[in-house]
Scaffold this motif. Structure first.
Motif, short mmCIF file in Angstrom:
data_model
loop_
_atom_site.label_atom_id
_atom_site.label_comp_id
_atom_site.label_asym_id
_atom_site.label_seq_id
_atom_site.Cartn_x
_atom_site.Cartn_y
_atom_site.Cartn_z
N TYR A 59 17.50 57.60 -69.49
CA TYR A 59 16.34 57.65 -68.62
C TYR A 59 16.61 58.35 -67.29
O TYR A 59 15.85 58.16 -66.34
N LEU A 60 17.63 59.14 -67.19
CA LEU A 60 17.99 59.75 -65.92
C LEU A 60 16.83 60.54 -65.32
O LEU A 60 16.48 60.35 -64.16
N ALA A 61 16.21 61.43 -66.07
CA ALA A 61 15.13 62.26 -65.55
C ALA A 61 13.99 61.39 -65.03
O ALA A 61 13.51 61.57 -63.91
N HIS A 62 13.55 60.44 -65.84
CA HIS A 62 12.49 59.51 -65.43
C HIS A 62 12.87 58.78 -64.15
O HIS A 62 12.08 58.69 -63.21
N ASN A 63 14.08 58.24 -64.12
CA ASN A 63 14.52 57.44 -62.97
C ASN A 63 14.62 58.27 -61.70
O ASN A 63 14.25 57.79 -60.62
N LEU A 64 15.12 59.48 -61.80
CA LEU A 64 15.21 60.33 -60.61
C LEU A 64 13.84 60.60 -60.02
O LEU A 64 13.63 60.48 -58.81
N ARG A 65 12.90 60.93 -60.87
CA ARG A 65 11.53 61.20 -60.40
C ARG A 65 10.90 59.93 -59.82
O ARG A 65 10.33 59.94 -58.74
N PHE B 17 23.58 57.42 -53.66
CA PHE B 17 22.39 57.65 -52.86
C PHE B 17 21.27 56.69 -53.26
O PHE B 17 20.56 56.16 -52.42
N CYS B 18 21.13 56.46 -54.56
CA CYS B 18 20.07 55.57 -55.07
C CYS B 18 20.45 54.09 -55.02
O CYS B 18 19.61 53.24 -55.28
N LYS B 19 21.71 53.82 -54.72
CA LYS B 19 22.23 52.45 -54.68
C LYS B 19 22.08 51.75 -56.03
O LYS B 19 21.69 50.60 -56.13
N LEU B 20 22.38 52.51 -57.08
CA LEU B 20 22.39 52.02 -58.45
C LEU B 20 23.66 52.50 -59.13
O LEU B 20 24.20 53.53 -58.76
N LYS C 192 15.34 51.90 -67.77
CA LYS C 192 14.10 52.55 -67.33
C LYS C 192 13.58 51.77 -66.12
O LYS C 192 13.17 50.63 -66.24
N ILE C 193 13.63 52.40 -64.97
CA ILE C 193 13.26 51.74 -63.73
C ILE C 193 11.76 51.88 -63.53
O ILE C 193 11.19 52.94 -63.72
N ARG D 54 12.00 47.29 -60.70
CA ARG D 54 12.66 46.54 -61.77
C ARG D 54 13.37 47.50 -62.70
O ARG D 54 12.93 48.62 -62.91
N LYS D 55 14.44 47.01 -63.29
CA LYS D 55 15.19 47.77 -64.28
C LYS D 55 14.99 47.12 -65.64
O LYS D 55 15.34 45.97 -65.83
N ASN D 56 14.40 47.84 -66.56
CA ASN D 56 14.17 47.33 -67.91
C ASN D 56 15.12 47.97 -68.88
O ASN D 56 15.50 49.12 -68.73
#
Length: 79
Positions: free
Chosen positions: A4-10, A55-58, A67-68, A76-78
């Motif tokens: 889910y990197l792309a989704h999470n970054l956006r 940077f994102c503190k994750l 998937k955030i 939330r992180k699912n």
């Protein structure tokens, strides 16, 4: 396993109300490079991924595999 990197970054960028340029500058990247990460067209090198996670503190694992999403005013992180 889904990534889910792309989704999470956006998602995280929009939550911070920042432009791609602003985030890219903070990370020392060109905007187009960061945009390609968000679009899922390119994947960052591990050292860049580490910078993004800090940077994102994750954790890197959270950025890649969770998937955030926003729920009840919190992020939330699912699975």
């Amino acid at each position: 396993m889904e990534f889910y990197l792309a989704h999470n970054l956006r998602f995280l960028r929009l939550q911070k109300n920042k432009s791609q340029t602003a985030i890219a500058n903070k990370l020392g990247l060109k905007r187009i490079t960061y945009a390609k990460y968000e679009d899922g067209k390119n994947e960052p090198k591990i050292i860049t991924l580490l910078s993004i996670s800090r940077f994102c503190k994750l954790s890197i694992e959270e950025l890649l595999t969770k998937k955030i999403k926003k729920s009840d005013g919190r992020v939330r992180k699912n699975n």
